[in-house]
Write an enzyme that holds these catalytic residues in place. Structure first.
Site, mmCIF file in Angstrom:
data_model
loop_
_atom_site.group_PDB
_atom_site.id
_atom_site.type_symbol
_atom_site.label_atom_id
_atom_site.label_comp_id
_atom_site.label_asym_id
_atom_site.label_seq_id
_atom_site.Cartn_x
_atom_site.Cartn_y
_atom_site.Cartn_z
ATOM 1 N N HIS A 1 0.852 -1.200 0.000
ATOM 2 C CA HIS A 1 0.000 0.000 0.000
ATOM 3 C C HIS A 1 0.886 1.247 0.000
ATOM 4 C CE1 HIS A 1 -3.296 -2.703 1.819
ATOM 5 N NE2 HIS A 1 -3.532 -2.513 0.531
ATOM 6 N N ALA A 2 0.679 2.098 -0.985
ATOM 7 C CA ALA A 2 1.615 3.192 -1.272
ATOM 8 C C ALA A 2 1.813 4.143 -0.099
ATOM 9 C CB ALA A 2 1.126 3.955 -2.503
ATOM 10 N N ARG A 3 0.741 4.459 0.636
ATOM 11 C CA ARG A 3 0.833 5.521 1.642
ATOM 12 C C ARG A 3 1.478 5.071 2.954
ATOM 13 N NH1 ARG A 3 -5.641 6.386 2.491
ATOM 14 N NH2 ARG A 3 -6.205 4.394 3.471
ATOM 15 N N GLU A 4 1.779 3.778 3.069
ATOM 16 C CA GLU A 4 2.323 3.235 4.321
ATOM 17 C C GLU A 4 3.848 3.349 4.330
ATOM 18 O OE1 GLU A 4 0.432 -0.661 4.531
ATOM 19 O OE2 GLU A 4 -1.563 0.254 4.439
ATOM 20 N N ARG B 1 -3.252 4.787 -2.064
ATOM 21 C CA ARG B 1 -3.069 3.437 -1.517
ATOM 22 C C ARG B 1 -2.842 2.382 -2.605
ATOM 23 N NH1 ARG B 1 -5.620 0.002 2.717
ATOM 24 N NH2 ARG B 1 -6.632 -1.795 1.751
ATOM 25 N N ASN C 1 -3.433 -5.763 -2.282
ATOM 26 C CA ASN C 1 -3.643 -6.738 -1.214
ATOM 27 C C ASN C 1 -5.086 -7.236 -1.138
ATOM 28 O OD1 ASN C 1 -2.106 -8.224 0.660
ATOM 29 N ND2 ASN C 1 -3.111 -7.153 2.357
ATOM 30 N N ARG C 2 -5.828 -7.038 -2.239
ATOM 31 C CA ARG C 2 -7.134 -7.678 -2.415
ATOM 32 C C ARG C 2 -7.161 -8.429 -3.747
ATOM 33 N NH1 ARG C 2 -6.996 -5.670 1.866
ATOM 34 N NH2 ARG C 2 -8.592 -4.611 3.095
ATOM 35 N N HIS D 1 3.202 -3.794 6.638
ATOM 36 C CA HIS D 1 2.197 -2.743 6.422
ATOM 37 C C HIS D 1 2.226 -1.769 7.600
ATOM 38 C CE1 HIS D 1 -0.349 -4.699 3.168
ATOM 39 N NE2 HIS D 1 0.418 -5.711 3.530
ATOM 40 N N SER D 2 1.346 -0.765 7.537
ATOM 41 C CA SER D 2 1.071 0.068 8.705
ATOM 42 C C SER D 2 -0.376 0.549 8.548
ATOM 43 C CB SER D 2 2.024 1.268 8.761
ATOM 44 O OG SER D 2 1.711 2.224 7.765
ATOM 45 N N TYR D 3 -1.046 1.001 9.598
ATOM 46 C CA TYR D 3 -0.603 1.133 10.970
ATOM 47 C C TYR D 3 -1.568 0.372 11.857
ATOM 48 C CZ TYR D 3 -4.541 4.455 11.177
ATOM 49 O OH TYR D 3 -5.805 5.019 11.094
ATOM 50 N N TYR E 1 -10.212 -7.320 10.870
ATOM 51 C CA TYR E 1 -11.463 -7.419 10.117
ATOM 52 C C TYR E 1 -11.228 -8.361 8.957
ATOM 53 C CZ TYR E 1 -8.791 -3.584 8.037
ATOM 54 O OH TYR E 1 -7.779 -2.798 7.536
ATOM 55 N N GLU F 1 1.648 -5.000 10.983
ATOM 56 C CA GLU F 1 1.103 -3.642 10.900
ATOM 57 C C GLU F 1 1.931 -2.825 11.880
ATOM 58 O OE1 GLU F 1 -1.238 -2.401 8.985
ATOM 59 O OE2 GLU F 1 -2.319 -4.153 8.214
#
Length: 402
Positions: free
Chosen positions: A161-164, A219, A236-237, A289-291, A341, A363
């Protein structure tokens, strides 16, 4: 960083405790353009979980009024998102050179990948597992003492995910630590003598570039689909693990869009092909990943427990203890679906179902105060503590090869 958010975009944390609060959040999301930070989408909101949403400045007054009328408890996590974006980079003296305690852009990372490989020829070799949608190379580093024979391996990726951004920082830190402590740290030395570690420092390269140039909160990938003006899918989906069922969207505009088909995203296909081709030697899969400070393992796409559940849990709990021993950072561990989740199409579930027994998702920091905008001052402590957990898992895998 260029200005990307209008004055005073906000991040709210909502605390739904009854069904009407959940309905309210879903209605809010459908009536306004809301960026979900945690969980990943409105569909995943349930009672008794914290819901972090990024609201544009133009809507924040209205959101305040709606929140007060709904009776839901909330707090403002980030009052001015642009100030937080600017504050993330601790100093204005961003040089062009690579720095392990700063966030490095793609060009800097790419130059670093090439130079650290050539500086450590006996420990690192580099391959390209393919190109991204926009044509950028996906560099994969193999770290390990070269031996004549094939060794068992661990695969680790960062930046799905780009923003992490803290995720990307960790892969660079790991590579630095591996090569600089080989020969002095007994755990690293033994690991790299007996195993190889494949590291993909940036999985979603196009998205990462875009998060630097256009939208810090991006993302997804940057692929284009005919018939839709919306760009990208959630890598990641996009793996073949309960694809596009729970916790994924089939709407191309959603942040959790599962893609047009399994492995429709070239980045996902490149990684999946590499792991398939090397399935016989890859014994562990780690994805960063984060967060939210979690150490997760399969399954996320279903509620049923993995066949190796008790072993995966005990390793995760021990790794979390080791991580917390340095700075007291608290991690929660467990299967993805019940610990955070449900989410289908994830890389860890896919790797596990392929036969990679030790499949873990980290995470990293924090629990939402900074969210995706963890300041650079936290890169070093975050990477140091995460390193302890990764070394613990790696040593365990090394002793329990199958």
């Amino acid at each position: 960083m260029s200005l990307m958010f209008s004055f005073r975009d906000k991040v709210f944390r909502l605390k739904p405790v009854i069904d009407s609060h959940v309905s309210f959040i879903k209605e809010l999301a459908s009536s306004l353009k809301v960026d979900f930070w945690s969980p990943d989408s409105a569909e995943l909101v349930t009672i008794d979980i914290d819901v972090d949403i990024h609201v544009p400045a133009s809507h924040s007054d209205m959101v305040f009024i709606m929140l007060d009328q709904s009776g839901i408890n909330y707090e403002v996590l980030i009052d001015d998102l642009q100030a937080a974006v600017d504050g993330q980079l601790d100093s204005s003296t961003h040089t062009r050179s690579h720095d392990y305690t700063k966030y490095n852009n793609w060009n800097t990372i790419q130059d670093w990948v090439i130079s650290i490989t050539s500086a450590n020829p006996t420990l690192i070799s580099r391959t390209t597992i393919g190109n991204t949608y926009e044509g950028r190379p996906m560099h994969l580093l193999k770290i390990g003492k070269s031996s004549g024979s094939t060794k068992p391996a661990i695969f680790m990726d960062c930046g799905i995910h780009a923003r992490e951004w803290i995720s990307h920082a960790f892969c660079q830190w790991f590579i630095k630590e591996a090569v600089s402590t080989y020969g002095s740290d007994p755990k690293i030395t033994s690991l790299l003598d007996q195993m190889d570690v494949f590291v993909l420092p940036v999985f979603n390269v196009d998205g990462y570039v875009y998060s630097w140039t256009n939208n810090r909160m991006w993302r997804k990938t940057r692929s284009k689909k005919s018939g839709s003006s919306c760009v990208g899918a959630d890598p990641n989906r996009n793996f073949d693990a309960g694809w596009c069922t729970l916790g994924a969207s089939n709407s191309p505009c959603s942040d959790t869009y599962c893609g047009a088909s399994v492995e429709s995203e070239i980045e996902v296909k490149n990684v999946a092909n590499f792991i398939r081709q090397n399935r016989s030697i890859i014994k562990a899969y780690l994805t960063i990943h984060s967060y939210s400070q979690l150490l997760l393992f399969p399954y996320s796409y279903k509620y049923g427990l993995a066949a190796d559940h008790s072993e995966l849990l005990s390793v995760a709990e021990a790794a979390s203890q080791v991580l917390g021993s340095l700075y007291g950072t608290k991690y929660t561990s467990g299967p993805g679906a019940t610990t955070i989740y449900p989410a289908s199409g994830g890389s860890d579930d896919w790797a596990y179902d392929l036969g990679v027994k030790y499949a873990y998702t980290f995470e990293l920091r924090d629990t939402g105060y900074y969210g995706f905008l963890l300041p650079e001052s936290q890169i070093k402590p975050t990477c140091e503590e995460t390193m302890l957990a990764v070394k613990y898992i790696a040593a365990y895998v090394q002793k329990n090869l199958y």
